[in-house]
Scaffold this active site. Structure first.
Site: not given
Length: 415
Positions: A157, A227, A281, A305
């Site tokens: 963003y 991540k 993931d 998201d």
């Protein structure tokens, strides 16, 4: 304060911020409402009726204040996000909005993002739970009872990009290749490059919101999703800063997963919140295979998201998925779904997500009794198979209702 083209209700009072997480709320508050684009014209009036009925059933009255953004604002102001709208939300502290569509070439990446950032609504909260009667692609949708806290102002963003073929991107390429390890380089030819900032300040205030929520609502865990195994100084830093908040600010109220197993043999002490972390993931798999292991997730923007949409799929889709954007002493509720322009004006869209977003608003201002009435009436309606077209096409023996009819039934079920 006076506004150029906004009518302030003659009756009602302003909700006052009483600290970063509390409000002083009159029995007849003024609440701003942006109907939004596309199906907003259908679902917003339906949500207003339901929320108004729940307020009346608990001895209160809402005075709605119509604000404008998107297409309605262009018609009224010749701009997408007028100062009237932003100033009214700042003055009245809480609000609710339908979905907005960002026009091509309008100067914003997203009107929704612009509104969140202008008001510093840095926490996107998305509760995900199954409602009896909603079809789901998983065998046990009731196992999902998760609240996602997604950072709302940083990461992608606040990302900066350089377009392929420009002098600027070649300068960035040269710098990046100097920093790359193991004699790696970017592939020859056209390349687009982007960077994303994740800050200690933004991370810690987001994680703090998640931990405070978990403690206040007797949740068992907060999971930091990142991540960091690959992006060590952004996503990995998010993880490390999140653990710092837990250790430095909450003392014996929280325990890390490592300590849980090393010192407690896997059994958390009573009234203790477990803070852990998962790779993004892997977490997408975990919410499907070990759904009931997770309570509250705290995530950078992009991870949030993906994860919240994936979680929404498990309980029946975004048509019933509520959300809210929350800052310090300010909040705007909004559904997760988009504007679905092809269904606009047809009185067929499902207003449940917006109605349940209003339920979050009620919870934030301390109207828990009204919030419960909203939930109970929505569940009673859907479980009786009186539903809008999107659910009706997935079930047998149901009654297909228009948006307005569906709202009428929910209102009738409020007691």
């Amino acid at each position: 304060m006076s506004y150029d083209r906004v009518e302030v209700p003659d009756e009602g009072e302003r909700i006052e911020a009483a600290g970063s997480d509390e409000f002083d709320v009159p029995d007849e508050p003024i609440i701003p409402f942006i109907h939004g684009d596309g199906i907003g014209q259908d679902v917003a009036p339906a949500a207003q009726r339901v929320l108004g009925a729940a307020a009346e059933a608990t001895g209160r009255e809402i005075h709605w204040m119509r604000l404008y953004a998107g297409e309605a604002a262009r018609e009224r102001y010749n701009e997408n996000l007028p100062a009237d709208t932003l100033e009214a939300l700042r003055e009245f502290n809480v609000g609710i909005k339908g979905p907005l569509t960002t026009p091509v070439g309008a100067g914003f990446r997203s009107l929704n993002v612009a509104l969140r950032k202008r008001l510093d609504l840095y926490t996107n909260v998305r509760p995900t739970f199954h409602i009896d009667g909603v079809p789901s692609p998983v065998s046990d949708p009731g196992a999902m009872d998760m609240v996602n806290f997604r950072e709302n102002t940083e990461d992608v963003y606040a990302g900066i990009e350089w377009e392929a073929g420009t002098d600027e991107v070649e300068q960035v390429r040269e710098f990046v290749e100097e920093e790359m390890e193991f004699d790696e380089s970017i592939h020859e030819g056209a390349v687009g490059i982007g960077v994303k900032p994740i800050t200690e300040f933004g991370t810690k205030r987001l994680v703090r919101k998640a931990i405070d929520y978990a403690l206040a609502h007797d949740r068992d865990s907060v999971t930091l999703v990142h991540k960091g195994n690959i992006m060590k100084f952004t996503e990995g830093a998010f993880r490390d800063w999140g653990y710092e908040v837990a250790a430095e600010e909450y003392g014996d109220e929280v325990i890390t997963e490592d300590t849980l197993w090393e010192d407690e043999d896997g059994d958390a002490p009573e009234d203790t919140l477990v803070v852990n972390d998962r790779i993004a993931d892997n977490m997408l798999q975990q919410i499907l295979t070990r759904t009931d292991n997770y309570d509250v997730l705290a995530m950078p923007n992009l991870n949030g998201d993906y994860l919240s949409d994936s979680a929404g799929a498990q309980i029946g889709g975004l048509g019933i998925a509520p959300g809210a954007n929350i800052g310090d002493g300010r909040m705007v509720a909004e559904p997760v779904h988009g504007s679905a322009p092809k269904h606009a004006g047809k009185d067929k869209a499902n207003p449940t997500a917006l109605i349940l977003s209003g339920r979050i608003l009620f919870q934030e201002i301390g109207w828990d009794d009204a919030a419960q009435k909203v939930y109970d009436a929505v569940e009673a309606t859907i479980s009786s198979k009186q539903v809008t077209y999107d659910i009706h096409r997935q079930i047998e023996g149901g009654e297909k209702l228009a948006t307005s009819e569906f709202a009428d039934v929910i209102v009738d079920n409020i007691s």
